[in-house]
Motif scaffolding. Structure first.
Motif, PDB file in Angstrom:
ATOM      1  N   LEU A  20       0.829  -1.465  -0.118  1.00 38.77           N
ATOM      2  CA  LEU A  20       0.216   0.281  -0.210  1.00 38.77           C
ATOM      3  C   LEU A  20       0.918   1.322  -0.052  1.00 38.77           C
ATOM      4  N   PRO A  21       0.290   2.274  -0.788  1.00 43.60           N
ATOM      5  CA  PRO A  21       1.382   3.530  -0.931  1.00 43.60           C
ATOM      6  C   PRO A  21       1.670   4.126   0.294  1.00 43.60           C
ATOM      7  N   ASP A  22       0.953   4.068   1.735  1.00 37.48           N
ATOM      8  CA  ASP A  22       0.888   4.507   2.761  1.00 37.48           C
ATOM      9  C   ASP A  22       2.372   3.561   3.544  1.00 37.48           C
ATOM     10  N   GLY A  23       2.163   2.111   3.565  1.00 38.16           N
ATOM     11  CA  GLY A  23       3.671   1.541   3.884  1.00 38.16           C
ATOM     12  C   GLY A  23       2.395   1.330   5.416  1.00 38.16           C
ATOM     13  N   SER A  24       1.483   0.444   5.855  1.00 40.05           N
ATOM     14  CA  SER A  24       0.411  -0.016   6.311  1.00 40.05           C
ATOM     15  C   SER A  24       0.618  -1.118   6.156  1.00 40.05           C
ATOM     16  N   GLY A  25       0.686  -1.856   4.715  1.00 36.66           N
ATOM     17  CA  GLY A  25       0.559  -3.007   4.734  1.00 36.66           C
ATOM     18  C   GLY A  25       0.830  -3.903   2.938  1.00 36.66           C
ATOM     19  N   VAL A  26       0.120  -4.383   3.198  1.00 41.58           N
ATOM     20  CA  VAL A  26      -0.462  -5.402   1.556  1.00 41.58           C
ATOM     21  C   VAL A  26      -1.698  -4.722   1.214  1.00 41.58           C
ATOM     22  N   ASP A  27      -1.629  -5.109   0.331  1.00 40.04           N
ATOM     23  CA  ASP A  27      -3.727  -4.547  -0.778  1.00 40.04           C
ATOM     24  C   ASP A  27      -3.994  -5.644  -1.018  1.00 40.04           C
ATOM     25  N   ILE A  28      -4.573  -6.770  -0.412  1.00 37.77           N
ATOM     26  CA  ILE A  28      -4.945  -7.398  -0.607  1.00 37.77           C
ATOM     27  C   ILE A  28      -6.393  -7.523  -0.427  1.00 37.77           C
TER      28      ILE A  28
END
Lengths: 248, 312
Positions: A20-28
Motif C-alpha cells: 500500500l502507498p502509505d506503507g501500512s500493509g500489502v493490498d489484499i
C-alpha cells in the motif's frame, strides 16, 4: 491414528501482491485467497496415508477469522474428515499458532501432525518447528518422502547439501516440501459433500494461546528495483560486455 | 551492549560460509560476538571459527548426540547457552531454518526470519511474499532476539581473527525420539552453489538430463557453480539440491548466467541479489529479461557453444 493437518489462508500463489502507498500493509483487498500451497501438499500426504490404511482420520485445522472456513471447506472437499477453526480476529504469529495447535493436540491426541514448510505470505517457516519444541516431540522439516515402519517414521529431507534421512518416533511433527506429492483436484460432488462434514469452531481465548511475544511490524515497503539492463545481439557482444565489466 | 551468540553450521570438518555471513550481521548489530560450535570430534571447525575477524570466543561443545545437527538435540543445548546472550543467530540455510525456530520456541519468543538488514539491535528488515514486500520488524525492549540471517544479503566476514577457543560440556542428552540416518549428497567437484562467485543455471529449455551437460561444460570452463530452475528439477534433469529460487537456494553471486530460464517469480526471488544477471532465452518476452543486466534473445544450444569458443 489421527493425523492433524495445519491449513493457512493466504493470498493465492498467482497473485502479485503490492505494498500500500502509505506503507501500512500489502493490498489484499479483493484478491483471490487460497490454501497455502505447502499446506495443500501436507493435506494430500495425510490423505494418502489414510488411503493406504495407516491412519483412521484426517483433521484439518486453521487459525483465523470466519473467512478461513472457505479454505477449511476446500480441505474437506479434498477429503479431510473434519475441520477445526481456531477463531481469532488478530493475525497470529508463529509462536501463538504453535501454542494454539498444541492445545488442540492435547485434546485430539494425533499420531502425526503435518504442516507446510512455510506460508507463502509471511515466509516465516517457524510454526512446525515451534510446535515440535513446545510438544517436546520430533520434527522432520522440509520432507520430500515419508515411509512408515510401525511406530517409526523415516523421513527424507531436502537440505542444502542434498537429501538427508532421519528416523523419528511417533507422534511427530512433519513439515513438507514441494516435491513430496502433487495435490489432487477437488471434484464437484465432493464440494457438496464437504458442506455436511463437521467444522468445529473454538475461540482462541478458550485455548489460552498468548499473543504476548508478538513482534511489531513497523513498516512495509516495495522491494528496491534493479536498474534497467541492456540487450546484446550475439554471443560475441555478450562475452565482450562481461569482459568490459571485469566479470570474465 | 549486545551479547551475540552465533550457532555455527558445518559438516564436521569445514565451517560453512554461512557462519561468516552471520558474523557480518552480528557486527551490524554491534557488541560482543561468540560462536557456538556443536558437534563431535570437530576441533578443526573450531579453529576455522576462531579465525573469523571480530569474534571474541568460540564455544566448542562435543558430544555423540550432537554429531549431526538434529534440531531436537541441538536446540536444548543452544537454549542453555542463550541465557548469557541478548541475540542468538543462525543462518537462513536449511540447517538454521530447522534449528532456530525450535530454539526460539524454547526461549519463548517469535523469531526474526531471513534478516537482510539491521536497523537497530531490536529492529530488523526482512522480505515477505517471496520478496515482493519488505518489512521492518521490531521486538519489545528487553526481549531476547532469535533470528536467522538471509545469507544472500550479507558478505562473509574475512579471516585474521584470533578468538579464544573454550571447551564446554554438553548439558543435555539425546532426545531419544529422533535419529540421524544418512546424507545423500550429489557430491560435486564444482564450487558450492551458495558460495560460488559465478553461477551458471539452466532451465527446462535444456530439454533433458543429457542436454544439461552443456551447462556443466560452460560452468567448468568458467569455474562456476551450477544451478537450475524449479522446472528443470521437476523435469528430472538435475537433483533438487541444485534448485535456485524461493523454495530452493537463495544465492547472490557476482555473476549469474541464466540459460533457458523464463524467470518465474519464485526463481527471481532466489537470484535478484546477484551483482550481475545475464539471461539467454529464445523468448524475447520472458520475464527474466525484466531483471537481467545483460539480455540476449537467442537459442542456448547455439549461444553456449559460441561463448565457449570465444573463451578459448
Amino acid at each position: 491414528m489421527k493425523i492433524l493437518v495445519g491449513i493457512k489462508r493466504v493470498v493465492d500463489y498467482n497473485v502479485r501482491v503490492r505494498v500500500l502507498p502509505d506503507g501500512s500493509g500489502v493490498d489484499i483487498d479483493g484478491v483471490k485467497m487460497s490454501i497455502n500451497p505447502f499446506d495443500e501438499i501436507a493435506l494430500e500426504e495425510a490423505l494418502r496415508i489414510k488411503e493406504a490404511g495407516k491412519a483412521a482420520e484426517v483433521i484439518v485445522i486453521s487459525c483465523g477469522t470466519d473467512e478461513c472456513q472457505q479454505q477449511l471447506r476446500t480441505a474437506l472437499a479434498m477429503g479431510a474428515d473434519r475441520a477445526i477453526q481456531v477463531k481469532t480476529g488478530s493475525a497470529l504469529q508463529p509462536l501463538s499458532t504453535a501454542q494454539a495447535l498444541l492445545r488442540v493436540i492435547e485434546r485430539e491426541q494425533p499420531g502425526l501432525v503435518i504442516l507446510g514448510k512455510q506460508a507463502i505470505d509471511d515466509d516465516n517457516s517457524q510454526t512446525g518447528q515451534m510446535l515440535a519444541a513446545l510438544w517436546n516431540r520430533p520434527q522432520a522439516t522440509f520432507a520430500s518422502k515419508l515411509v512408515f515402519e510401525g511406530e517409526k517414521l523415516t523421513v527424507t529431507r531436502e537440505v542444502d547439501a542434498g537429501l538427508e534421512t532421519i528416523e523419528v518416533d511417533l507422534p511427530a511433527v512433519v513439515t513438507v516440501d514441494l516435491r513430496l506429492n502433487e495435490p489432487r483436484f477437488v471434484k464437484l460432488p465432493d464440494i457438496m459433500k464437504a458442506k455436511r462434514k463437521p467444522l468445529d469452531v473454538i475461540p482462541l481465548e478458550e485455548l489460552g494461546a498468548s499473543l504476548a511475544s508478538n513482534l511489531d511490524i513497523t513498516r512495509y515497503a516495495a522491494p528496491p528495483l534493479r536498474q534497467k539492463g541492456i540487450r546484446v545481439e550475439n554471443a560475441a557482444q555478450l562475452v565482450q560486455e562481461l569482459k568490459n565489466r571485469g566479470l570474465l | 551492549m549486545s551479547k551475540i551468540l552465533i550457532v555455527a553450521e558445518h559438516d564436521g570438518h569445514t565451517l560453512n560460509l554461512s557462519t561468516a555471513k552471520c558474523v557480518s550481521c552480528a557486527k551490524a548489530i554491534g557488541g560482543d560476538i561468540d560462536i557456538a560450535v556443536l558437534g563431535q570430534g570437530h576441533d578443526a571447525v573450531g579453529a576455522q571459527a576462531a579465525a573469523l575477524a571480530g569474534v571474541s570466543r568460540v564455544l566448542m561443545i562435543s558430544a555423540a548426540h550432537l554429531a549431526h545437527p538434529l534440531a531436537a538435540n541441538w536446540a536444548p543445548e543452544v537454549l542453555q547457552l542463550a541465557a548469557n546472550y541478548t541475540h542468538v543467530i543462525g543462518p537462513s540455510t536449511t540447517m538454521g531454518k530447522d534449528l532456530m525456530p525450535r530454539v526460539a520456541a524454547l526461549v519463548g519468543v517469535n523469531q526474526f526470519s531471513d534478516v537482510m538488514e539491521v536497523l537497530s539491535p531490536l529492529s530488523f528488515r526482512r522480505p515477505i511474499y517471496a520478496g515482493n514486500a519488505i518489512i521492518d520488524v521490531k521486538a519489545a525492549e528487553g526481549q531476547k532476539i532469535v533470528m536467522t540471517v538471509r545469507t544472500a544479503s550479507w558478505p562473509a566476514t574475512g579471516s585474521g581473527g584470533n578468538a579464544v577457543v573454550e571447551q564446554r560440556t554438553a548439558q543435555g542428552t539425546a532426545a531419544g525420539h529422533s535419529r540421524y540416518l544418512a546424507l545423500n549428497s550429489a557430491g560435486s567437484e564444482r564450487p558450492d552453489l551458495q558460495g560460488a562467485s559465478k553461477v551458471v543455471s539452466g532451465g527446462r529449455a535444456l530439454g533433458s538430463a543429457e542436454g544439461f551437460a552443456l551447462i556443466y561444460r560452460l560452468a567448468d570452463k568458467l569455474g562456476a557453480g551450477v544451478g537450475a530452475s524449479r522446472a528443470a528439477v521437476d523435469a528430472g534433469y538435475v537433483p533438487s539440491d541444485m534448485q535456485v529460487g524461493q523454495t530452493g537456494k537463495i544465492i547472490a553471486p557476482d555473476l549469474y548466467l541464466a540459460f533457458g530460464i523464463s524467470g518465474a517469480i519464485q526463481h527471481i526471488t532466489g537470484i535478484k541479489d546477484s551483482r550481475t544477471i545475464v539471461a539467454v532465452n529464445k523468448d524475447a518476452e520472458a520475464p527474466i529479461f525484466e531483471i537481467a543486466d545483460i539480455g540476449l534473445v537467442g537459442d542456448l544450444f547455439t549461444v553456449i557453444p559460441e561463448i565457449e569458443a570465444l573463451l578459448g
